[in-house]
Structures are given as C-alpha cells and as structure tokens.
Design a protein around this motif. Structure first.
Motif, short mmCIF file in Angstrom:
data_model
loop_
_atom_site.label_atom_id
_atom_site.label_comp_id
_atom_site.label_asym_id
_atom_site.label_seq_id
_atom_site.Cartn_x
_atom_site.Cartn_y
_atom_site.Cartn_z
N GLU A 1 14.60 7.32 -32.40
CA GLU A 1 15.47 6.38 -31.69
C GLU A 1 16.71 7.08 -31.13
O GLU A 1 17.13 6.79 -30.00
CB GLU A 1 15.88 5.27 -32.66
N ILE A 2 17.28 8.01 -31.87
CA ILE A 2 18.47 8.72 -31.38
C ILE A 2 18.11 9.66 -30.24
O ILE A 2 18.76 9.69 -29.19
CB ILE A 2 19.14 9.49 -32.54
N VAL A 3 17.04 10.45 -30.41
CA VAL A 3 16.68 11.43 -29.40
C VAL A 3 16.18 10.75 -28.13
O VAL A 3 16.44 11.22 -27.02
CB VAL A 3 15.62 12.39 -29.98
N ALA A 4 15.46 9.61 -28.28
CA ALA A 4 14.96 8.91 -27.09
C ALA A 4 16.11 8.40 -26.24
O ALA A 4 15.97 8.29 -25.01
CB ALA A 4 14.05 7.75 -27.51
N GLY A 5 17.24 8.09 -26.83
CA GLY A 5 18.39 7.67 -26.03
C GLY A 5 18.98 8.78 -25.19
O GLY A 5 19.75 8.51 -24.26
N ILE A 6 18.63 10.03 -25.50
CA ILE A 6 19.17 11.16 -24.74
C ILE A 6 18.16 11.69 -23.74
O ILE A 6 18.46 11.87 -22.55
CB ILE A 6 19.60 12.29 -25.71
N VAL A 7 16.93 11.97 -24.19
CA VAL A 7 15.93 12.59 -23.32
C VAL A 7 14.98 11.57 -22.70
O VAL A 7 14.22 11.91 -21.79
CB VAL A 7 15.14 13.64 -24.11
N GLY A 8 15.01 10.33 -23.18
CA GLY A 8 14.12 9.32 -22.63
C GLY A 8 12.97 9.02 -23.57
O GLY A 8 12.59 9.83 -24.42
N THR A 9 12.40 7.84 -23.37
CA THR A 9 11.28 7.41 -24.22
C THR A 9 10.03 8.21 -23.90
O THR A 9 9.68 8.42 -22.74
CB THR A 9 11.00 5.92 -24.01
N GLY A 10 9.36 8.68 -24.94
CA GLY A 10 8.14 9.45 -24.77
C GLY A 10 8.37 10.90 -24.43
O GLY A 10 7.40 11.64 -24.19
N ARG A 11 9.62 11.35 -24.41
CA ARG A 11 9.94 12.74 -24.08
C ARG A 11 10.25 13.58 -25.32
O ARG A 11 10.76 14.69 -25.18
CB ARG A 11 11.16 12.79 -23.14
N SER A 12 9.96 13.09 -26.49
CA SER A 12 10.27 13.82 -27.71
C SER A 12 9.17 13.57 -28.74
O SER A 12 8.51 12.53 -28.72
CB SER A 12 11.62 13.40 -28.28
N VAL B 1 11.90 18.88 -34.28
CA VAL B 1 12.07 18.02 -33.11
C VAL B 1 11.70 18.82 -31.87
O VAL B 1 12.23 19.92 -31.65
CB VAL B 1 13.52 17.50 -33.00
N LEU B 2 10.78 18.29 -31.10
CA LEU B 2 10.36 18.90 -29.84
C LEU B 2 10.74 17.98 -28.71
O LEU B 2 10.36 16.80 -28.70
CB LEU B 2 8.84 19.12 -29.85
N VAL B 3 11.54 18.50 -27.76
CA VAL B 3 12.01 17.70 -26.64
C VAL B 3 11.50 18.31 -25.35
O VAL B 3 11.34 19.53 -25.23
CB VAL B 3 13.55 17.60 -26.63
N ASP B 4 11.23 17.46 -24.41
CA ASP B 4 10.78 17.88 -23.09
C ASP B 4 11.99 18.21 -22.23
O ASP B 4 13.11 17.76 -22.50
CB ASP B 4 9.94 16.78 -22.46
N GLY B 5 11.76 18.98 -21.17
CA GLY B 5 12.84 19.33 -20.26
C GLY B 5 13.12 18.23 -19.26
O GLY B 5 12.58 17.12 -19.33
N ALA B 6 13.97 18.55 -18.30
CA ALA B 6 14.33 17.61 -17.24
C ALA B 6 13.50 17.91 -16.00
O ALA B 6 13.06 19.05 -15.78
CB ALA B 6 15.81 17.71 -16.93
#
Length: 537
Positions: A243-254, A354-359
């Motif tokens: 929930e915290i990370v999705a607010g930064i990188v977007g839903t489905g991007r982590s 935690v794995l996050v996608d780029g922009a």
C-alpha cells in the motif's frame, strides 16, 4: 380403389418391396429424429449419491411419473428435466432426501423404546450423535461430505483412571480447506461430545491427507498455530508495504515479499529484588520488670520457729528494689518478586524484498521509453519500508529495495456480454447440433414429399388416358370433339386389324378357360397326361 389396384399391379413386386423398404426406413429415421428433438433437456438433480439415497430418490421419481436418467455404475448421478430441477429438489428436501447415509436423532422416533435394551439405546445414541455432527460439519464451506467416528469408553464402577474419548473425522472437500476451518471442526466436535478434547480428534480428507493429528495432542495444535501466526504476520506486513509503495510508483508497479522468522520457544523467568535503602517497621515489642529484695520478714524458716526468733526478725535490715524495661523493634526490607512468561511466536528476524518498476516517458516516436528511478528515490522508499515494519538492526532485520524493469504482460481481456448478432455468428456446440438436427429433419421431409408422396398422389388422382385408337361403332360418339377425331370407322383396314386382334384374344381366352374346366373336372387323368408328356420329352 380400382385405379389404385391397377397402379399396384403395374409397379410389380420388386418396386413395391423397394418402396416399402424406403418408406419404413424413412419412418424409422423420422421417429428417431422427432424423439431426439422432442426429448427434454436433462440436468443434474443430485450427484455423488450413496446407493440408499439413489434408490430412495428413484422410487420417488417413479411414483411421480417423471422421466429421469442415471449415470455411473451404481447410479450415483441422477438426471431430470432441467425445468423441474428446483421444484424436485425442494420436494425431496422436504422428505429428507438425500440423507447422505446419515442418521440423526430421528432414529429415536422409530421403534419401541420399552422393548429396546440398554445396549441398543446406547448404540442408537452414538449413531445419532455421529450423524448430527456429520450434518453440522457439512454446513461448513468447502466440505461436501463428512463422516464421524466416535470412541466413547464405557464407564465402569470403581475405576480410578478413566480413558478419555476420541474421534476420527473423514471429509470430502471441494478444493483446499484452511487451517482455521480445521480447528473450527475440531472445536465443534469437542464441544458437542462430553469429555472430548480438541487435541484428541484426528481429521483426514478423501485423498488420505492428515489435516489434524489426534495422537500428538496439544503439540500439533501449537505447531499449526505458530505457522498460521507466521503466515498472518507476513501477509499483514506485505499488504502494508504494498500500500505504501503503490502510492509512490503506482498500482501493479511493485512486488513485495516478506519472510518472518519467529521464536517458537516459551520463556518463563522469575526474579526477586531486595532494596536495603527502603525499610519499614514491621513490629515493636516492649517489656517492663520490677523486683523488691532484702527483708526476711514473713519468711518461714527453722530459725523463726526457735524461741526468741521474732525479736531477731524485727531487727532485720531494709529491703532492695529493682526495675527493668526492654523494647524490641523489627524492620522489614522491601522485596520485589517478578515472574515473566514470554510465549512463543516472538519476531526473531524480518527479511523484506521490494522490487519496483521504473518510470516510462513518451519517446520521440510516441512510444513509452523505460527510465530507471533515481537512487535517492529508492532510498526514500527503503526508509518508508523500514518504518512500516518496525525495523530493528540489532535483531538482524534486512530490507532490500531494487529497481528493475518488469516484463511486459499482455493486457487483460475484458469479458463483455455477446449481442444477438455475435451469438448467431459464434454459435456453441449445442446450437450447431440443434441446427443440424432441424436441417436433416427438414431435408428428409422434403425428399419424402417429392420422391414418394408426390408420385403416388399424382398417379392416384390422374385418370388413365384413353387408348390412341378406338373402333367406332354405328352411331358411336364420345361427346368430345377431340376424342371423336380419334375414332376409326369399321371399313378402315386398321379397324379390321383391331377387330381381328380382339377376336383372337377372345378365342384364346375361351380355349384357356375350356382347358381349366377339363383339368378341374378330371384331375387324375390330367396328372397322367402330364406324366406321359414328361417321359416322352
């Protein structure tokens, strides 16, 4: 009828046999197709029935006169018209069908209680209790069928050590069952049976998997509860981080993965502390004593009894007086006794990945171009994650946040309700078979009408044409100018030939009739003549 008989005679035996065979074949095929088309759409009324329930349901359907079909070697599946399924299920449920081969407390409604022995009553009570428990367990989701076996030790007089009751439950599941549901079933059975404890209940499924071990006792419950606690903690932390990370990188991007290591040991510690600086008066005791000594007056001695003793006693010296006071004070030093019990399940260490996608930014050609995220942004995400999980460095917790490009996934297919045109363009297998049946029926009907019915009707209804040449008699006229032109006068050569042919035919017919009469009159002589002709030839 004369024209029909003449038509049949002209067709001959071979043609008649062929027509009859074709007609019977077509009639049989039409009957099969009509029965196939008019057959009601069947649906599943009940499935996986026992033989007792299957027989009871079939007897009820026979009494109602409802068509049904059975599937399986023992008729476990019963098919009935789809339109009657809801009504049949409600009616059969009102009669207690199917009973799933279980007997409840209704067993006591049958039979005479006065003629039953104590043993029979105990057995019936055990059967009723098992049946009622099975019915209650079947009400739980994902439990399709259940069977309960109870072991109730017999109570004996003067028995010091009594064996505790136990139970075994067999479940037929639809899918997988949660550990919480397994514990719920164990507590349900334990609460319904006197003296039965949850750790004395074993549960297995239809595939032979042991869901709960009743031989290990409370240890198995502790281990299962610890695993469930670990899974629940990991799920809760993962949802918080997502929930915290999705607010930064977007839903489905982590993508987040949490591993929690728990301490399963149970620690119990006791401590006792004394404080010498803190003292309290516990008790005080005071004692006073007084004594008077020195004079001999009033003492009974041998000297006092001698003559002249009284005078000597009167001249005695003065007396001594003594006094003693004693006081005792007891002090109590303050003491603290502390008992600490730490149950198992404490967090020993946390590991978070935690794995996050780029922009993605639009490029020169308008297509999105991948761009990695800055390092300071990744560090801020890691800080937020540490705060969310309660990061403790001394405990050995680890948090890793990595920025990588995700693999491209196909867009999800949205399901929309097909329109009438789409349904017609994309028919199902049942629709195709239905259209084929109707087409074959229509085609065969047309073939029969054109090849069989139409020629027969035309030959029957059409009058036989007049002969091409008729000999006109004196004053003969048909009344039709077209037919009168076909009449031939008698003086014509053709008319004479026609008369000769008719006369010759009459002579032949008379000769044949005369021979028939002779044979009928003397059959023996006729047989002898024929025998001689055969030998001569």
């Amino acid at each position: 009828m004369k024209s029909v008989l003449e038509l049949v005679t002209k067709l001959g035996p071979a043609r008649l046999a062929a027509m009859v065979a074709v007609t019977l074949t077509l009639v049989g095929f039409f009957a099969f197709v009509i029965l196939r088309v008019s057959k009601p759409d069947m649906g599943v009324l009940f499935a996986d029935l026992s033989m007792q329930d299957s027989g009871a349901v079939i007897r009820d359907l026979d009494a109602r006169g409802i068509k049904y079909e059975t599937r399986g070697d023992a008729g476990q599946t019963i098919m009935a018209p789809r339109a009657d399924l809801p009504r049949l299920r409600m009616d059969l449920a009102g009669k207690g069908l199917p009973s799933a081969a279980g007997v409840g407390y209704e067993i006591f409604d049958k039979g005479d209680a006065f003629s039953s022995t104590n043993f029979v009553q105990n057995v019936n009570h055990l059967r009723a209790l098992e049946g009622e428990l099975a019915r209650s367990i079947r009400a739980i989701g994902r439990v399709q069928a259940a069977r309960v076996h109870l072991v109730m030790p017999e109570r004996r007089l003067f028995e010091r050590d009594r064996e505790m009751p136990s139970a075994a439950i067999v479940l037929k599941l639809v899918g997988d069952i949660d550990p919480s549901q397994v514990r719920a079933i164990r507590h349900l059975a334990a609460s319904a049976v006197e003296g039965l404890k949850p750790e004395r209940i074993s549960i297995v499924d239809e595939r032979g998997r042991l869901l709960a071990d009743g031989a290990r006792g409370a240890e198995a419950d502790t281990g299962a509860g610890m695993e469930e606690k670990q899974v629940g903690l990991e799920r809760r932390l993962r949802s918080q981080i997502e929930e915290i990370v999705a607010g930064i990188v977007g839903t489905g991007r982590s993508r987040v993965q949490v591993t929690a290591e728990l301490d399963r040991n149970r620690i119990e510690s006791r401590s006792e502390t004394f404080d010498p600086e803190s003292k309290v008066v516990r008790s005080t005791q005071t004692r006073s004593e007084s004594a008077l000594t020195g004079g001999t007056e009033g003492a009974v001695t041998v000297g006092n009894e001698l003559p002249g003793a009284n005078q000597q006693n009167q001249n005695a010296g003065p007396k001594d007086t003594s006094k003693k006071d004693e006081e005792t004070t007891n002090y109590e030093i303050s003491r603290v006794t502390k008992t600490v019990v730490e149950e198992g399940g404490r967090v020993k260490r946390l590991s978070v990945a935690v794995l996050v996608d780029g922009a993605y930014a639009p490029g020169a050609d308008g297509k999105p171009v991948y761009q990695p995220r800055p390092a300071n942004e990744i560090e801020r995400i890691a800080t937020l994650v540490r705060t969310a999980i309660g990061f403790d460095k001394t405990r050995g917790d680890q948090v890793e946040v990595v920025n990588l490009r995700f693999a491209e996934t196909p867009a999800p297919v949205e399901f929309t309700e097909p329109t009438l045109v789409q349904s017609l363009l994309t028919p199902t297998k049942e629709d195709i078979m239905r259209v084929v049946e109707l087409s074959v029926l229509f085609l065969l009907t047309v073939i029969v009408l054109l090849a069989v019915v139409r020629p027969l009707v035309r030959r029957v209804l059409t009058a036989e044409p007049a002969p091409a040449i008729m000999v006109a008699g004196p004053g003969m006229s048909t009344g039709d100018p077209a037919l009168d032109q076909m009449l031939v006068p008698r003086d014509n050569p053709t008319a004479r030939l026609v008369d000769f042919a008719q006369l010759n035919g009459k002579v032949q017919a008379e000769t044949v009739q005369r021979v028939v009469d002779m044979v009928r009159g003397s059959p023996g002589e006729t047989v002898e003549v024929l025998r001689n002709w055969i030998h001569d030839s």
